[in-house]
Design a protein around this motif. Structure first.
Motif, PDB file in Angstrom:
ATOM      1  N   THR A 229       0.768  -1.184   0.063  1.00  0.00           N
ATOM      2  CA  THR A 229      -0.125  -0.229  -0.095  1.00  0.00           C
ATOM      3  C   THR A 229       0.890   1.237  -0.152  1.00  0.00           C
ATOM      4  O   THR A 229       1.665   1.648   0.965  1.00  0.00           O
ATOM      5  N   LEU A 230       0.854   2.162  -1.086  1.00  0.00           N
ATOM      6  CA  LEU A 230       1.677   3.251  -1.417  1.00  0.00           C
ATOM      7  C   LEU A 230       0.847   4.330  -0.411  1.00  0.00           C
ATOM      8  O   LEU A 230      -0.261   4.331  -0.303  1.00  0.00           O
ATOM      9  N   SER A 231       1.659   5.186  -0.322  1.00  0.00           N
ATOM     10  CA  SER A 231       1.212   6.675   0.348  1.00  0.00           C
ATOM     11  C   SER A 231       0.220   7.415  -0.632  1.00  0.00           C
ATOM     12  O   SER A 231      -0.472   8.498  -0.136  1.00  0.00           O
ATOM     13  N   ILE A 232       0.519   7.427  -1.857  1.00  0.00           N
ATOM     14  CA  ILE A 232      -0.088   8.165  -2.827  1.00  0.00           C
ATOM     15  C   ILE A 232      -1.638   8.107  -2.869  1.00  0.00           C
ATOM     16  O   ILE A 232      -2.065   6.808  -2.706  1.00  0.00           O
ATOM     17  N   VAL A 268       4.046  10.825   1.102  1.00  0.00           N
ATOM     18  CA  VAL A 268       4.112  11.520  -0.361  1.00  0.00           C
ATOM     19  C   VAL A 268       2.739  11.149  -1.105  1.00  0.00           C
ATOM     20  O   VAL A 268       2.249  10.033  -1.214  1.00  0.00           O
ATOM     21  N   LEU A 269       1.761  12.086  -0.943  1.00  0.00           N
ATOM     22  CA  LEU A 269       0.503  12.213  -1.556  1.00  0.00           C
ATOM     23  C   LEU A 269       0.383  11.837  -3.033  1.00  0.00           C
ATOM     24  O   LEU A 269      -0.643  11.677  -3.536  1.00  0.00           O
ATOM     25  N   ALA A 270       1.393  12.712  -3.643  1.00  0.00           N
ATOM     26  CA  ALA A 270       1.161  12.624  -5.281  1.00  0.00           C
ATOM     27  C   ALA A 270       2.877  13.070  -5.748  1.00  0.00           C
ATOM     28  O   ALA A 270       3.573  13.615  -5.006  1.00  0.00           O
ATOM     29  N   MET A 271       3.320  12.294  -6.721  1.00  0.00           N
ATOM     30  CA  MET A 271       4.578  12.296  -7.489  1.00  0.00           C
ATOM     31  C   MET A 271       4.398  12.020  -8.867  1.00  0.00           C
ATOM     32  O   MET A 271       4.287  11.100  -9.242  1.00  0.00           O
ATOM     33  N   ALA A 272       4.768  12.948  -9.498  1.00  0.00           N
ATOM     34  CA  ALA A 272       4.327  13.440 -11.025  1.00  0.00           C
ATOM     35  C   ALA A 272       5.584  13.737 -11.832  1.00  0.00           C
ATOM     36  O   ALA A 272       6.347  14.576 -11.102  1.00  0.00           O
ATOM     37  N   ASN A 273       6.047  13.248 -12.821  1.00  0.00           N
ATOM     38  CA  ASN A 273       7.110  13.723 -13.609  1.00  0.00           C
ATOM     39  C   ASN A 273       6.548  13.735 -15.198  1.00  0.00           C
ATOM     40  O   ASN A 273       5.553  13.174 -15.713  1.00  0.00           O
ATOM     41  N   GLN A 274       7.370  14.661 -15.822  1.00  0.00           N
ATOM     42  CA  GLN A 274       7.318  14.691 -17.529  1.00  0.00           C
ATOM     43  C   GLN A 274       8.811  14.732 -17.792  1.00  0.00           C
ATOM     44  O   GLN A 274       9.594  15.473 -17.425  1.00  0.00           O
ATOM     45  N   PRO A 275       8.970  14.172 -18.986  1.00  0.00           N
ATOM     46  CA  PRO A 275       8.044  13.197 -19.620  1.00  0.00           C
ATOM     47  C   PRO A 275       7.855  11.964 -19.048  1.00  0.00           C
ATOM     48  O   PRO A 275       8.397  11.607 -17.906  1.00  0.00           O
ATOM     49  N   SER A 276       6.743  11.185 -19.411  1.00  0.00           N
ATOM     50  CA  SER A 276       6.468   9.914 -18.939  1.00  0.00           C
ATOM     51  C   SER A 276       6.152   8.725 -19.909  1.00  0.00           C
ATOM     52  O   SER A 276       6.581   8.986 -21.084  1.00  0.00           O
ATOM     53  N   TYR A 277       5.858   7.720 -19.707  1.00  0.00           N
ATOM     54  CA  TYR A 277       5.330   6.587 -20.535  1.00  0.00           C
ATOM     55  C   TYR A 277       4.379   5.606 -20.312  1.00  0.00           C
ATOM     56  O   TYR A 277       3.913   5.826 -19.074  1.00  0.00           O
ATOM     57  N   ARG A 439      11.195  18.345  11.001  1.00  0.00           N
ATOM     58  CA  ARG A 439      11.273  17.827   9.742  1.00  0.00           C
ATOM     59  C   ARG A 439      10.743  16.108   9.763  1.00  0.00           C
ATOM     60  O   ARG A 439      11.177  15.562  10.569  1.00  0.00           O
ATOM     61  N   LEU A 440      10.150  16.098   8.631  1.00  0.00           N
ATOM     62  CA  LEU A 440       9.282  14.761   8.644  1.00  0.00           C
ATOM     63  C   LEU A 440      10.107  13.843   7.516  1.00  0.00           C
ATOM     64  O   LEU A 440      10.207  14.536   6.263  1.00  0.00           O
ATOM     65  N   PRO A 441      10.777  12.928   7.645  1.00  0.00           N
ATOM     66  CA  PRO A 441      11.423  12.263   6.544  1.00  0.00           C
ATOM     67  C   PRO A 441      10.316  11.498   5.559  1.00  0.00           C
ATOM     68  O   PRO A 441       9.179  10.978   5.993  1.00  0.00           O
ATOM     69  N   PRO A 442      10.524  11.954   4.121  1.00  0.00           N
ATOM     70  CA  PRO A 442       9.500  11.293   3.193  1.00  0.00           C
ATOM     71  C   PRO A 442       9.288   9.827   3.284  1.00  0.00           C
ATOM     72  O   PRO A 442      10.164   8.925   3.615  1.00  0.00           O
ATOM     73  N   SER A 443       8.062   9.353   2.838  1.00  0.00           N
ATOM     74  CA  SER A 443       7.598   7.859   3.000  1.00  0.00           C
ATOM     75  C   SER A 443       6.794   7.844   1.757  1.00  0.00           C
ATOM     76  O   SER A 443       5.776   8.412   1.402  1.00  0.00           O
ATOM     77  N   LEU A 444       7.149   6.589   1.100  1.00  0.00           N
ATOM     78  CA  LEU A 444       6.567   6.246  -0.258  1.00  0.00           C
ATOM     79  C   LEU A 444       5.319   5.307   0.082  1.00  0.00           C
ATOM     80  O   LEU A 444       4.445   5.151  -0.534  1.00  0.00           O
ATOM     81  N   LEU A 445       5.287   4.684   1.378  1.00  0.00           N
ATOM     82  CA  LEU A 445       4.198   3.748   1.818  1.00  0.00           C
ATOM     83  C   LEU A 445       3.260   4.506   2.855  1.00  0.00           C
ATOM     84  O   LEU A 445       3.742   5.560   3.532  1.00  0.00           O
TER      85      LEU A 445
END
Length: 568
Positions: A229-232, A268-277, A439-445
């Motif tokens: 289960t991811l955090s996003i 991390v609630l959202a993480m987007a990048n461009q360009p994508s695939y 400061r809060l360390p980032p989490s992807l979960l």
């Protein structure tokens, strides 16, 4: 002359000699030897060599086949599927068993979507072997249509294939698996051991041609992989990706990144990048789209670090919030380097220095501090250190050790040059401003409960800077386009010159904005970076701030965050 007596022959026949006893004994002896040899051979095969012979027979008929185990599902924080494994069928053939009949070969080639010549060439290439793939990872229905042809030598193998419902929206974060369903990039690679299933075994009897004769049952059951289960939040992810892609296209930029982090937990609630695939169809993909730029790429952050350096200034005890700095005449010389503002702003207080993004004001204040004051603060905020998410290739950035620093190097550090950081690192650093200095360390979960914060800024200083950041997006400021209707927000713009082969490029920039919302009770921290916009505007306030405004406004409403009571 006498006459012979009646009944008596004048010539008697010879009597045959009896069979010798030695011949009878020899015959019985040979029979006994033969029986002994036969019994010995039977005993050898049935008793002594039985285990070996049985194993050899089983090896030719008794097989252990793998039972595929599906990979664990990846979901967003609300249980929405982001990566799932679907059953597929791989068709293979024994080239030596394929029929010579031309009609059957033509039908099989057409069903596989191959020309007759292509199919014939493949069979010829593998004709000395007993295995060749016909087509991998077909849908069960498509595979069954080919199996229904009942072509000798064609067999099916059941497998699983990874499918990503979100497509390109979360591609770089999730990563991909290879044709054997093993993680190759992103979260799929980072949690390969946890996500991968454990195949089972089934015992079967097959004939010499590999055809199933009898199923003897399951030896070991397959165990599916664990669910992750991811955090996003998939809703925020779609919205963030849409707005980022629109901004990159509008400004004809090379790309961009966006990170939205929960200001209370570090998730991390959202993480987007461009360009994508599109991970479901990788034909013709742009290799740049494979990189999760928000985590693995770093850049000089520029002016968005000024509030962080300002924390060191306020904590030093040399200055208070009401201090006024004369930035005239808009430039200054340090160590034969010229530092400039966009124009001469004259006298500015601390809020004015951040609002106008004055390099002169920051430099004059920092040069009054100890040599390591700013470095110590950046270090406490996690810059120059790996975020610790476990994501493959996550960047630690660069924070040079303060050994024999010149005055110009200390000044440059205060306005965001001479160091590098990722978008994720900047988001984590800003959580200290939004979270009473912790400061809060980032989490992807997704986390069951908020982690303990890392003390980085004095609480009173963090609160002062939060109010100053609000003025930086006020009417008439460079960050005014970051404002969100109904909510109080704060943040800082940044416009950073890109480096080239011969130093800083003349007309290549990164547009950056880091913001917090709502100011009265911070809920989210968002970082927006647009790489090399070429359609005219390139300032962070003109390019990145509007993306923050749109994304943040939608996010606050989706998260049911009530508008600030004292909305301006």
């Amino acid at each position: 002359m006498s006459t012979p007596r009646r009944g008596v022959s004048s010539r008697q026949a010879p009597i045959a000699p009896p069979l010798g006893k030695w011949r009878i004994g020899l015959m019985f002896f040979m029979i006994a030897v033969a029986m002994t040899l036969l019994l010995g051979r039977v005993t050898l095969l049935q008793v002594i060599d039985r285990p070996f012979l049985q194993s050899q027979g089983d090896a030719r008929t008794l097989r252990h086949e793998a039972i595929p185990a599906h990979r664990g599902m990846i979901t967003d924080r609300n249980g929405e599927p982001l990566a799932i494994s679907t059953p597929v069928v791989t068709l293979w053939a024994n080239p030596q068993d394929l029929p010579d009949d031309g009609i059957q070969r033509v039908m099989l080639a057409q069903a596989l979507g191959l020309s007759v010549d292509e199919f014939a060439a493949r069979v010829e290439r593998y004709r000395e072997r007993e295995f060749m793939y016909l087509r991998r990872q077909m849908t069960p229905d498509d595979a069954q249509r080919i199996l229904d042809l009942r072509t000798p030598g064609v067999y099916a193998q059941h497998e699983y294939k990874r499918y990503y419902p979100a497509g390109e929206v979360a591609a770089q974060l999730l990563g991909v698996t290879n044709v054997d369903d093993s993680g190759q990039e992103g979260v799929e690679l980072a949690y390969q051991a946890y996500l991968a299933g454990h195949p089972g075994q089934r015992r079967v009897i097959k004939d010499r041609r590999g055809r199933l004769v009898r199923d003897l049952g399951v030896v070991t059951s397959a165990r599916p992989g664990g669910e992750l289960t991811l955090s996003i939040d998939q809703r925020l992810q779609y919205m963030a990706y849409r707005e980022l892609r629109s901004a990159v296209a509008e400004h004809e930029a090379d790309g961009g990144s966006l990170v939205m982090m929960d200001a209370r937990t570090g998730e991390v609630l959202a993480m987007a990048n461009q360009p994508s695939y599109n991970p479901n169809n990788r034909a013709g993909l742009d290799p740049r789209g494979l990189r999760n730029q928000a985590i693995v790429d770093v850049f000089e952050p520029g002016s968005v670090t000024k509030p962080l350096a300002m924390a060191a200034i306020l904590e030093s005890g040399h200055f208070d919030r009401d201090v006024v700095v004369d930035t005239s005449p808009g430039w200054m010389r340090i160590d034969q380097y010229t530092i400039r503002d966009i124009r001469n702003y004259g006298e500015l207080d601390l809020a004015g220095i951040l609002e106008k993004s004055s390099n002169i004001g920051m430099s004059r204040l920092v040069l009054e501090l100890s040599d390591t004051a700013v470095w110590d603060k950046y270090n406490a905020l996690g810059l120059g250190q790996a975020p610790g998410t476990g994501f493959p290739g996550e960047a630690s950035g660069s924070l040079p050790t303060p050994v024999r620093w010149s005055r110009s190097e200390r000044a440059a550090l205060s306005y965001g040059y001479g160091l590098s950081a990722s978008a994720l690192q900047l988001a984590s650093a800003y959580t200290a401003l939004a979270n009473q200095g912790q400061r809060l360390p980032p989490s992807l979960l997704r986390l069951a409960e908020p982690p303990p914060g890392i003390p980085a800024i004095e609480p009173r200083v963090a609160n002062d800077l939060l109010r100053i950041l609000e003025t930086s997006v006020g009417a008439g400021s460079g960050g005014r386009r970051a404002r969100v209707e109904g909510y109080r927000v704060g943040g800082k713009t940044g416009t950073v010159r890109k480096t080239g082969s011969s130093g800083y490029a003349e007309n290549a920039y990164r547009s950056v904005f880091v913001g917090i919302a709502p100011i009265s009770d911070p809920r989210i921290v968002t970082v927006v970076m647009i790489d090399h916009p070429k359609a005219g505007d390139f300032y962070g306030g003109a390019v990145a701030a509007p993306v923050f405004s749109s994304v943040t406004g939608n996010a606050l409403r989706l998260l049911d965050v009530p508008p600030d009571q004292d909305t301006q």
